[in-house]
Each structure stands twice: as C-alpha cells, then as structure tokens.
Design a protein around this motif. Structure first.
Motif, PDB file in Angstrom:
ATOM      1  N   PRO A 133       2.733  44.792 -12.447  1.00 13.44           N
ATOM      2  CA  PRO A 133       1.729  45.299 -11.505  1.00 13.44           C
ATOM      3  C   PRO A 133       2.351  46.000 -10.290  1.00 13.44           C
ATOM      4  CG  PRO A 133       1.139  43.102 -12.231  1.00 13.44           C
ATOM      5  CD  PRO A 133       2.529  43.353 -12.718  1.00 13.44           C
ATOM      6  N   ILE A 134       3.498  45.506  -9.824  1.00 23.09           N
ATOM      7  CA  ILE A 134       4.159  46.127  -8.683  1.00 23.09           C
ATOM      8  C   ILE A 134       4.780  47.461  -9.091  1.00 23.09           C
ATOM      9  CG2 ILE A 134       6.112  45.911  -7.092  1.00 23.09           C
ATOM     10  CD1 ILE A 134       5.439  42.992  -6.775  1.00 23.09           C
ATOM     11  N   ALA A 135       5.409  47.505 -10.252  1.00 26.61           N
ATOM     12  CA  ALA A 135       6.000  48.759 -10.734  1.00 26.61           C
ATOM     13  C   ALA A 135       4.931  49.844 -10.865  1.00 26.61           C
ATOM     14  CB  ALA A 135       6.692  48.534 -12.071  1.00 26.61           C
ATOM     15  N   LYS A 136       3.766  49.472 -11.373  1.00 25.04           N
ATOM     16  CA  LYS A 136       2.685  50.449 -11.533  1.00 25.04           C
ATOM     17  C   LYS A 136       2.184  50.938 -10.178  1.00 25.04           C
ATOM     18  CE  LYS A 136       0.881  49.061 -16.061  1.00 25.04           C
ATOM     19  NZ  LYS A 136      -0.306  48.543 -16.797  1.00 25.04           N
ATOM     20  N   TYR A 137       2.042  50.015  -9.234  1.00 26.95           N
ATOM     21  CA  TYR A 137       1.575  50.422  -7.905  1.00 26.95           C
ATOM     22  C   TYR A 137       2.590  51.339  -7.238  1.00 26.95           C
ATOM     23  CZ  TYR A 137       1.005  50.181  -2.877  1.00 26.95           C
ATOM     24  OH  TYR A 137       0.917  50.517  -1.549  1.00 26.95           O
ATOM     25  N   TYR A 138       3.871  50.998  -7.298  1.00 25.54           N
ATOM     26  CA  TYR A 138       4.906  51.852  -6.710  1.00 25.54           C
ATOM     27  C   TYR A 138       4.879  53.245  -7.331  1.00 25.54           C
ATOM     28  CZ  TYR A 138       7.237  47.836  -4.445  1.00 25.54           C
ATOM     29  OH  TYR A 138       7.556  46.755  -3.665  1.00 25.54           O
ATOM     30  N   ALA A 139       4.691  53.287  -8.654  1.00 24.83           N
ATOM     31  CA  ALA A 139       4.635  54.579  -9.340  1.00 24.83           C
ATOM     32  C   ALA A 139       3.408  55.382  -8.906  1.00 24.83           C
ATOM     33  CB  ALA A 139       4.616  54.367 -10.854  1.00 24.83           C
ATOM     34  N   MET A 140       2.309  54.697  -8.628  1.00 28.85           N
ATOM     35  CA  MET A 140       1.117  55.380  -8.138  1.00 28.85           C
ATOM     36  C   MET A 140       1.366  56.030  -6.773  1.00 28.85           C
ATOM     37  SD  MET A 140      -1.381  55.360 -10.311  1.00 28.85           S
ATOM     38  CE  MET A 140      -2.621  55.980  -9.175  1.00 28.85           C
TER      39      MET A 140
END
Length: 446
Positions: A220-227
C-alpha cells in the motif's frame, strides 16, 4: 506549425495584458506535506514540482484551514472559512431549518451562490476560466467558470467531479485545448487544475510502481508513493505545455494540497492524524507561488494559509476584491520580500458528514490556532457523522492539546498542563476569532 503560431500570438497577448497574468491553480488531492522531493522525502521523486518550487516563493509552513477535500476546496473557491461558507463536510445528513428537505445535496450546493467565487471574479475581469478535476459544487457553471469538465449534481455520478476526474490520469488534453483557445482569442486564462491524484484508487503505472517496490516497502505504501510521482508527472506535462506556448513568464502558478494523507501500511486507507484531523499530518501543506515576471524565487519562513490564495490571485489579476476576506493578499510581500505582518493562523475540523447544513457548529470537532511555534487544539462535542480511519478524535484527544512545533513537530507531547498561561492566551485567540455559541468545548484536566 500550430505551436509556433500560438507562441507568436502569445507575444502580443503578453504586451497587451502584462498586468493580467494567466493563472494556473494546481491542487493535489490527499498528499502529506512531507511527500515531495523538495520537502526532503527519502523515497518519493517529484522532479517537476521540485523544479517549480525552486522557481517560486515557497512557504513550507503552510496550512489549509480544514483537512477534508470538499470544505477545503470550498475555502479556495470562496475565500472564506467553512463555518462562514457553510460547507463543513463532504455529504449532508440533515437540515434544521427545513427538516423535510427533499434535496439536501442541492441545498448544500446552493451555498456557493451566496459568494463571489474566484472563477466569477476572474471571469468578470476578462478571463476565460476552466475547471478540471475535483469539484463538488454542482456543474462548473455553478462555480462561475466559463468552461470546464464537471457536469455535477444532479447529473449521474455528479458527486465530486464526474468526468473531470479523468484529468491527469488520462492526460491533460482538455486543459491544453482550452489554453489554445484562450491564446487564439487573446484572453488571459485561469485554470482550476485538481487531478484526482494521488487520491485513491492507487493505480499507478507499472513502471513507476516498480521503482518503489524495489525499496521493499509494504505494497500500500509503494502504491501511494508511486501515485505521488505520477501526479508530479501530470503537473510536469502541463507546465511544459505552458512553456511550449511561450507564456510561462507571465503565468502565475499556485500550488497547494487540499489535505494531508498518511498511508496505512496494511490497507488502502489513511492512518490516524492525517486526513480529516487537525494535526500536522492533516492540515499542513507546502504552498508556493511562481510568477517569473514578478516574483523572485525565495524560501519564506512565515506562516501561510490557503485562505491567502484567493485574495493573492484576485489582486494579481486586477479583479474586484470582495470585502471581509480573512486571508491576506501576499503580492506586496512577495514582490518586496518584506516580512508578512502576521504571527498566527486559525483552522477548524468538522465531521465527514454534515449533521445540519443550517448549523455549522453541529458537526464541529476541533478548532485550532498556531501562533509562532505554539499550536493549540480545542475539542468540541459536535456530532462525528460518518466514521473512517483517521476521523473522530479518540477519548485521549478530548482534552486541550498544546504543542511546541519547534521541538515536537510530530505533536507527541501535550504541554497544556505545564503552560497554563499559553493555553489561556491561545484559547482566548480562538474565542475572539469568533465565539462558539452552542457546542461544548472540553477544557478540563483531571
């Protein structure tokens, strides 16, 4: 050939209307104040916003007055606090003046009709104005824009942006087409650019996500950072479009985020003390102003509030300034680098759902003030409404909370018991700002 013609036309536009800059208001959606390269994040890459910030008057100690998307955007559209403009939450639940109100949503949207909106004032000043992205208050026309993407309520799907939410995620063509039209018509333009990013759903391109997965972060953190990086790319593409058209020098670009976000590492949701909270993780955001023809790049140390954006844009455009705005026109201080004569700002927190659209206090949970490095939160007994992670205060948060942000930026140590005089001083400032009439404030320590 088309771009060359537009550059040629823009040369004459800049000569004729050098006192009326084009204006781009960039609005991030659900992003923590720390989550940019220029704010020092360890992993998140935002090269386009980093470059823009380096060319801007940058306020790192900046805040929105309420940390939820709809009321935050409404303060930008009207220039007034939520308790004044009447939009304190995202969705309405009741109306004491009309208990049998069959159209609560429509009644809530109608509150925007009581104000001269930013788009209306700029339109009256000769601007073409365009809405894209997040927008809650009906159609773009209801907000005073001449052009836009959102059909709004009562149209199907018209809650918070409908087709406008495609901007950024599927490119910027509607916005660049509008710019080309404005240049052709020799009119200055205003862009409300509010991509639904990095807001959920967190569905970043695979190539960006892969970079953050390599840090072995929770998914979930990786996806948010990528966003966050994907949003940066969308902003970079739009800024490049402005540069390609030869109008960057006389374009005022303003940046702010609607509210904070701390990613929950276990699921696709936000953690406590972020969105919807009065803490730094909810209310703090960088704010910056870039106008190469007028402002020298500088890093300002003073406090800034997003309520300053409305009068600053209105003044820069030479539009009619409404009376009674709580924010400051920052132009005199950004052009001369004089110190802003203000040492405090205020904010307020309401429930996600509006308990009573005719009584803002019914949903009041917090009011806060920051003076110099001191921050006081006062808790109120408003109805919490819809509950989500990070929403209503816990029982341990029900007492007054006083923090020294210079020593405790994470707001971990409540100093209220040890600094009764400072507590009383700041509480009086909140009450003088305007007194609460119906809600009970919880102040006692036991």
């Amino acid at each position: 050939m088309k771009i060359k013609l537009l550059i040629f036309l823009s040369f004459f536009i800049n000569l004729q209307a050098a006192d009326k800059p084009n204006i781009l208001l960039i609005l991030s959606d659900d992003q923590a104040w720390t989550d940019y390269g220029f704010m020092g994040h360890e992993h998140i890459k935002t090269p386009h916003l980093d470059k823009l910030a380096s060319e801007s008057v940058l306020f790192k100690r900046a805040y929105v007055p309420t940390a939820l998307c709809r009321p935050s955007l409404m303060t930008l559209a009207t220039g007034h606090y939520s308790n004044v403009n009447g939009v304190t939450g995202n969705d309405p639940k009741g109306d004491s003046k009309n208990p049998n109100n069959p159209d609560l949503k429509g009644s809530l949207i109608s509150k925007i009709d009581q104000f001269d909106t930013l788009a209306e004032l700029l339109t009256d000043a000769g601007y073409l104005t365009h809405q894209s992205g997040k927008w809650w208050e009906g159609s773009y026309q209801r907000g005073g824009f001449t052009h836009g993407m959102t059909k709004g309520y009562p149209n199907k799907g018209g809650r918070h942006g409908d087709v406008g939410l495609k901007i950024g995620r599927t490119g910027n063509k509607p916005v660049t087409d509008f710019m080309d039209m404005a240049i052709k018509e020799e009119k200055p333009f205003f862009l409300w650019y509010a991509p639904f990013m990095p807001h959920t759903p967190h569905t970043p391109p695979k190539d960006i996500l892969k970079k953050y997965q390599e840090y072995n972060l929770p998914e979930p953190i990786a996806k948010y950072y990528a966003m966050c990086e994907w949003f940066d790319q969308a902003c970079g593409d739009l800024i490049q479009s402005i540069e390609d058209r030869g109008i960057r020098d006389n374009t005022l670009i303003v940046y702010v985020c609607d509210n904070g976000w701390i990613q929950n590492p276990e699921k696709n949701a936000y953690a406590p003390r972020s969105k919807r909270s009065p803490f730094e993780g909810g209310t703090r955001t960088p704010i910056f102003f870039s106008w190469p023809a007028k402002y020298k790049a500088q890093d300002r140390k003073e406090l800034c509030t997003s309520l300053d954006i409305f009068p600053t844009i209105v003044a820069a455009a030479g539009a009619k300034m409404p009376k009674g705005l709580p924010g400051l026109d920052l132009n005199p201080y950004m052009t001369t680098q004089e110190v802003i004569p203000r040492d405090h700002i205020f904010g307020e927190t309401f429930a996600h759902d509006i308990a009573d659209i005719s009584d803002p206090e019914a949903s009041l949970l917090y009011r806060w003030v920051i003076k110099d490095n001191w921050k006081l939160l006062l808790s109120y007994d408003g109805k919490p409404g819809k509950q989500k992670s990070g929403g209503k205060s816990k029982a341990s948060d029900s007492k007054p909370q006083l923090f020294d942000l210079s020593k405790d930026p994470a707001e971990k140590v409540n100093l209220a018991k040890d600094h009764s005089e400072k507590l009383a001083e700041l509480a009086k400032m909140i009450n003088d700002w305007y007194p609460v009439k119906k809600r009970k404030v919880i102040r006692e320590f036991k």
